[in-house]
Design a protein around this motif. Structure first.
Motif, PDB file in Angstrom:
ATOM      1  N   MET A   1     -75.748 -18.794  12.656  1.00 52.96           N
ATOM      2  CA  MET A   1     -76.572 -19.628  13.548  1.00 52.96           C
ATOM      3  C   MET A   1     -77.456 -18.703  14.365  1.00 52.96           C
ATOM      4  O   MET A   1     -76.974 -17.822  15.059  1.00 52.96           O
ATOM      5  CB  MET A   1     -75.692 -20.452  14.480  1.00 52.96           C
ATOM      6  N   SER A   2     -78.722 -18.856  14.325  1.00 50.72           N
ATOM      7  CA  SER A   2     -79.673 -18.026  15.041  1.00 50.72           C
ATOM      8  C   SER A   2     -80.068 -18.711  16.329  1.00 50.72           C
ATOM      9  O   SER A   2     -80.079 -19.938  16.424  1.00 50.72           O
ATOM     10  CB  SER A   2     -80.907 -17.733  14.182  1.00 50.72           C
ATOM     11  N   SER A   3     -80.427 -17.888  17.318  1.00 51.61           N
ATOM     12  CA  SER A   3     -80.828 -18.429  18.609  1.00 51.61           C
ATOM     13  C   SER A   3     -82.295 -18.816  18.652  1.00 51.61           C
ATOM     14  O   SER A   3     -82.740 -19.441  19.585  1.00 51.61           O
ATOM     15  CB  SER A   3     -80.536 -17.393  19.706  1.00 51.61           C
TER      16      SER A   3
ATOM     17  N   LYS B   1     -80.866 -13.432  17.710  1.00 45.34           N
ATOM     18  CA  LYS B   1     -79.438 -13.168  17.734  1.00 45.34           C
ATOM     19  C   LYS B   1     -78.767 -14.153  16.794  1.00 45.34           C
ATOM     20  O   LYS B   1     -79.025 -15.361  16.854  1.00 45.34           O
ATOM     21  CB  LYS B   1     -78.874 -13.312  19.146  1.00 45.34           C
ATOM     22  N   PHE B   2     -77.911 -13.653  15.931  1.00 53.25           N
ATOM     23  CA  PHE B   2     -77.249 -14.494  14.948  1.00 53.25           C
ATOM     24  C   PHE B   2     -75.761 -14.517  15.231  1.00 53.25           C
ATOM     25  O   PHE B   2     -75.157 -13.481  15.566  1.00 53.25           O
ATOM     26  CB  PHE B   2     -77.499 -13.970  13.527  1.00 53.25           C
ATOM     27  N   HIS B   3     -75.155 -15.705  15.103  1.00 57.53           N
ATOM     28  CA  HIS B   3     -73.727 -15.888  15.310  1.00 57.53           C
ATOM     29  C   HIS B   3     -73.165 -16.692  14.152  1.00 57.53           C
ATOM     30  O   HIS B   3     -73.856 -17.530  13.562  1.00 57.53           O
ATOM     31  CB  HIS B   3     -73.444 -16.612  16.637  1.00 57.53           C
ATOM     32  N   CYS B   4     -71.910 -16.408  13.841  1.00 55.27           N
ATOM     33  CA  CYS B   4     -71.223 -17.167  12.791  1.00 55.27           C
ATOM     34  C   CYS B   4     -71.041 -18.604  13.264  1.00 55.27           C
ATOM     35  O   CYS B   4     -70.558 -18.848  14.370  1.00 55.27           O
ATOM     36  CB  CYS B   4     -69.880 -16.515  12.470  1.00 55.27           C
ATOM     37  N   ASP B   5     -71.420 -19.557  12.416  1.00 54.52           N
ATOM     38  CA  ASP B   5     -71.311 -20.965  12.802  1.00 54.52           C
ATOM     39  C   ASP B   5     -69.867 -21.436  12.884  1.00 54.52           C
ATOM     40  O   ASP B   5     -69.605 -22.492  13.462  1.00 54.52           O
ATOM     41  CB  ASP B   5     -72.067 -21.844  11.795  1.00 54.52           C
ATOM     42  N   ASN B   6     -68.925 -20.664  12.369  1.00 51.02           N
ATOM     43  CA  ASN B   6     -67.526 -21.077  12.412  1.00 51.02           C
ATOM     44  C   ASN B   6     -66.769 -20.417  13.551  1.00 51.02           C
ATOM     45  O   ASN B   6     -66.215 -21.103  14.412  1.00 51.02           O
ATOM     46  CB  ASN B   6     -66.846 -20.746  11.081  1.00 51.02           C
ATOM     47  N   CYS B   7     -66.765 -19.091  13.605  1.00 58.01           N
ATOM     48  CA  CYS B   7     -65.986 -18.373  14.630  1.00 58.01           C
ATOM     49  C   CYS B   7     -66.849 -17.884  15.783  1.00 58.01           C
ATOM     50  O   CYS B   7     -66.324 -17.280  16.724  1.00 58.01           O
ATOM     51  CB  CYS B   7     -65.235 -17.200  14.005  1.00 58.01           C
TER      52      CYS B   7
ATOM     53  N   ARG C   1     -74.320 -10.646   7.211  1.00 62.62           N
ATOM     54  CA  ARG C   1     -74.041 -12.067   7.350  1.00 62.62           C
ATOM     55  C   ARG C   1     -74.411 -12.787   6.072  1.00 62.62           C
ATOM     56  O   ARG C   1     -75.245 -12.306   5.285  1.00 62.62           O
ATOM     57  CB  ARG C   1     -74.800 -12.666   8.539  1.00 62.62           C
ATOM     58  N   ILE C   2     -73.801 -13.940   5.855  1.00 56.32           N
ATOM     59  CA  ILE C   2     -74.053 -14.771   4.674  1.00 56.32           C
ATOM     60  C   ILE C   2     -74.849 -15.980   5.130  1.00 56.32           C
ATOM     61  O   ILE C   2     -74.380 -16.759   5.961  1.00 56.32           O
ATOM     62  CB  ILE C   2     -72.744 -15.199   3.995  1.00 56.32           C
ATOM     63  N   SER C   3     -76.054 -16.144   4.591  1.00 53.38           N
ATOM     64  CA  SER C   3     -76.940 -17.246   4.974  1.00 53.38           C
ATOM     65  C   SER C   3     -77.025 -18.240   3.830  1.00 53.38           C
ATOM     66  O   SER C   3     -77.248 -17.863   2.666  1.00 53.38           O
ATOM     67  CB  SER C   3     -78.334 -16.718   5.317  1.00 53.38           C
ATOM     68  N   CYS C   4     -76.802 -19.519   4.136  1.00 55.60           N
ATOM     69  CA  CYS C   4     -76.827 -20.570   3.122  1.00 55.60           C
ATOM     70  C   CYS C   4     -78.281 -20.909   2.789  1.00 55.60           C
ATOM     71  O   CYS C   4     -79.133 -21.051   3.679  1.00 55.60           O
ATOM     72  CB  CYS C   4     -76.086 -21.810   3.633  1.00 55.60           C
TER      73      CYS C   4
ATOM     74  N   ASP D   1     -75.252 -19.689   9.110  1.00 52.83           N
ATOM     75  CA  ASP D   1     -74.831 -18.328   8.807  1.00 52.83           C
ATOM     76  C   ASP D   1     -73.325 -18.222   8.997  1.00 52.83           C
ATOM     77  O   ASP D   1     -72.741 -18.875   9.871  1.00 52.83           O
ATOM     78  CB  ASP D   1     -75.532 -17.316   9.726  1.00 52.83           C
ATOM     79  N   LEU D   2     -72.707 -17.378   8.191  1.00 49.49           N
ATOM     80  CA  LEU D   2     -71.272 -17.103   8.280  1.00 49.49           C
ATOM     81  C   LEU D   2     -71.055 -15.606   8.272  1.00 49.49           C
ATOM     82  O   LEU D   2     -71.824 -14.853   7.643  1.00 49.49           O
ATOM     83  CB  LEU D   2     -70.516 -17.742   7.104  1.00 49.49           C
ATOM     84  N   CYS D   3     -70.003 -15.185   8.961  1.00 50.44           N
ATOM     85  CA  CYS D   3     -69.596 -13.791   8.856  1.00 50.44           C
ATOM     86  C   CYS D   3     -68.848 -13.596   7.547  1.00 50.44           C
ATOM     87  O   CYS D   3     -68.451 -14.556   6.876  1.00 50.44           O
ATOM     88  CB  CYS D   3     -68.717 -13.397  10.048  1.00 50.44           C
TER      89      CYS D   3
END
Length: 477
Positions: free
Chosen positions: A1-3, A19-25, A34-37, A44-46
């Motif tokens: 998840m990007s800001s 800034k990117f954060h994992c959408d789960n944790c 990061r893994i971007s769908c 995004d996921l770590c």
């Protein structure tokens, strides 16, 4: 998840300043892989959550994806990566040319001196100005980190420049750039005049009424400015500083200062500080005088003895706890001895032996035992005769007297149940307490009441017998 939203046409991983954060944790994956769908926007996921096959909302673990990494290869100098170059240009574009401090904070890994020096060398000093030299080649695949450089430059500041917003200050709701609060004193004062218009066709009465409303509004503004001036002059916005000072004060000092805050508005800052300092000094003197008086009541005449007294007082709770533990262990040992003795006495005697009466046990020497100074002469004597050390005796004494104070009476049988040692020793200790007047034996009062009742019953029976005899004699006559 990007800001921030991804710029149109930007390649994956080229987002500047995001800034990117994992959408789960919610882990920060800005500077890591990061893994971007490809199907779910801004998802995004770590690597840890991706390996677990996390599915959130409309995202499924079988969606196509791409692995996004940061651009860490150098393009103009070996010490600056491509991402840092992009962040520098984006920072200067946002904060203005020459604002090296904010630009360095935007880069996050360089100091303002490094940013200024790098821009002047690479961009301003380039032969193709305003473009840098685009034909440079490097043998390294990653730009050198800050820790790898040996030029002795200071590490970049990790502090973030706060904008003038209600949430970017120690005091929530204060905007330092505007010197205003999100919620001001009488915050609804402007609602009365926001739609007021003094027109040319207004009557004198209407104009006078509107002027009165404006004067009321100006009075509210004056009171608002007065309160804000008080806050600024007294430094009340430095919340952390005042909190650190308050933590160093004692509870009495904090309560004293809290009661004097009502006088702060009536005095200048200097006068209020003099007042509080004097009150704190007076409070300290009173406490010191009370301490010296307590030392004198306890027979202490020197400061060295007083300091030793305070040290021993602070150690008293720990000593009491250790004494209780030792006493509990001793009582347990005594209980085991009593049980073993009662078991031996219960065994049937196979032979009847005539024994000479054994002499009583020798008195116990307790002159140098721990706690003997806390006993009276009579208590020392009974402890010596019963062979009980002073500390366990004090525990027994406290237990019996506490039970007597709680219930108002204490029987011999109850005393035996409480301390659970040798019944003979318990009886002697109980009798000693009764003789000393510390407890009253309920048996004596009960005996007196029973004797009185028997005497009254006997008198009533004798009277009834005489009446019966007199009546029968009358019949016989």
């Amino acid at each position: 998840m990007s800001s921030n939203k991804r710029a149109p046409g930007a390649a994956p991983g080229d987002e500047v300043g995001q800034k990117f954060h994992c959408d789960n944790c919610q882990a920060n994956v800005t500077d890591s892989v990061r893994i971007s769908c490809n199907e779910c926007p801004e998802f995004d996921l770590c690597t840890t959550c991706f390996s677990r096959g996390i599915e959130l909302g409309s995202h499924r673990n079988n969606h196509p994806y791409r692995v996004v990494t940061r651009h860490r290869f150098p393009i103009f100098t070996e010490s600056w990566s491509a991402d840092e170059e992009l962040l520098l240009i984006d920072g200067l574009r946002q904060f203005g040319m020459g604002n090296w401090k904010d630009a360095a904070d935007h880069v996050g890994t360089k100091s303002k001196e490094e940013c200024e020096q790098h821009y002047n060398q690479v961009y301003v000093g380039s032969a193709n100005w305003p473009l840098p030299d685009m034909d440079r080649q490097f043998d390294v695949h990653f730009a050198r980190a800050q820790s790898d450089k040996q030029n002795g430059l200071a590490a970049p500041s990790k502090s973030v420049t706060l904008s003038s917003q209600p949430s970017n200050h120690e005091i929530v709701g204060y905007m330092p750039g505007r010197l205003e609060f999100e919620t001001e004193y009488e915050n609804e004062a402007e609602q009365v005049i926001k739609d007021m218009v003094i027109a040319d066709d207004d009557s004198p009465e209407e104009v006078e009424l509107k002027q009165i409303v404006l004067r009321i509004y100006n009075g509210k503004l004056d009171r608002r400015l007065q309160r804000k001036r008080f806050i600024f002059e007294r430094g009340l916005l430095e919340y952390r500083k005042h909190q650190a000072i308050e933590k160093k004060r004692t509870k009495d000092e904090r309560e004293l200062l809290a009661r004097t805050k009502v006088f702060a508005r009536m005095q200048t800052k200097e006068d209020y500080e003099v007042l509080t300092a004097g009150l704190l000094n007076e409070n300290a003197l009173r406490q010191r005088i009370a301490q010296l008086q307590e030392w004198r009541r306890n027979g202490i005449t020197t400061l060295e003895d007083g300091a030793q007294f305070e040290v021993e007082r602070s150690q008293r709770p720990s000593r009491r706890a250790s004494t209780l533990r030792d006493s509990a262990q001793l009582l347990d040992r005594l209980q085991k001895i009593v049980m073993a003795r009662s078991t031996r006495e219960a065994e049937p005697a196979n032979k009847t032996l005539v024994r000479k009466p054994a002499a009583g046990p020798n008195p116990l020497d307790i002159e140098h035992a721990d706690g003997v100074e806390m006993l009276t002469a009579s208590e020392r004597d009974i402890c010596s005769r019963l062979r009980i050390f002073p500390r366990p005796y004090l525990v027994l004494k406290e237990t019996l007297l506490a039970e007597y104070a709680r219930t108002g009476m204490l029987k011999r049988r109850e005393a035996r149940q409480l301390i659970k040692i040798d019944v003979n020793k318990t009886s002697k200790i109980y009798d000693f307490f009764v003789q000393s007047g510390w407890i009253k034996a309920p048996g004596r009062a009960a005996v007196h009441r029973a004797a009185a009742m028997l005497s009254a019953n006997a008198s009533a029976a004798a009277t009834a017998g005489r009446d019966y005899a007199d009546s029968h004699q009358g019949h016989l006559a």
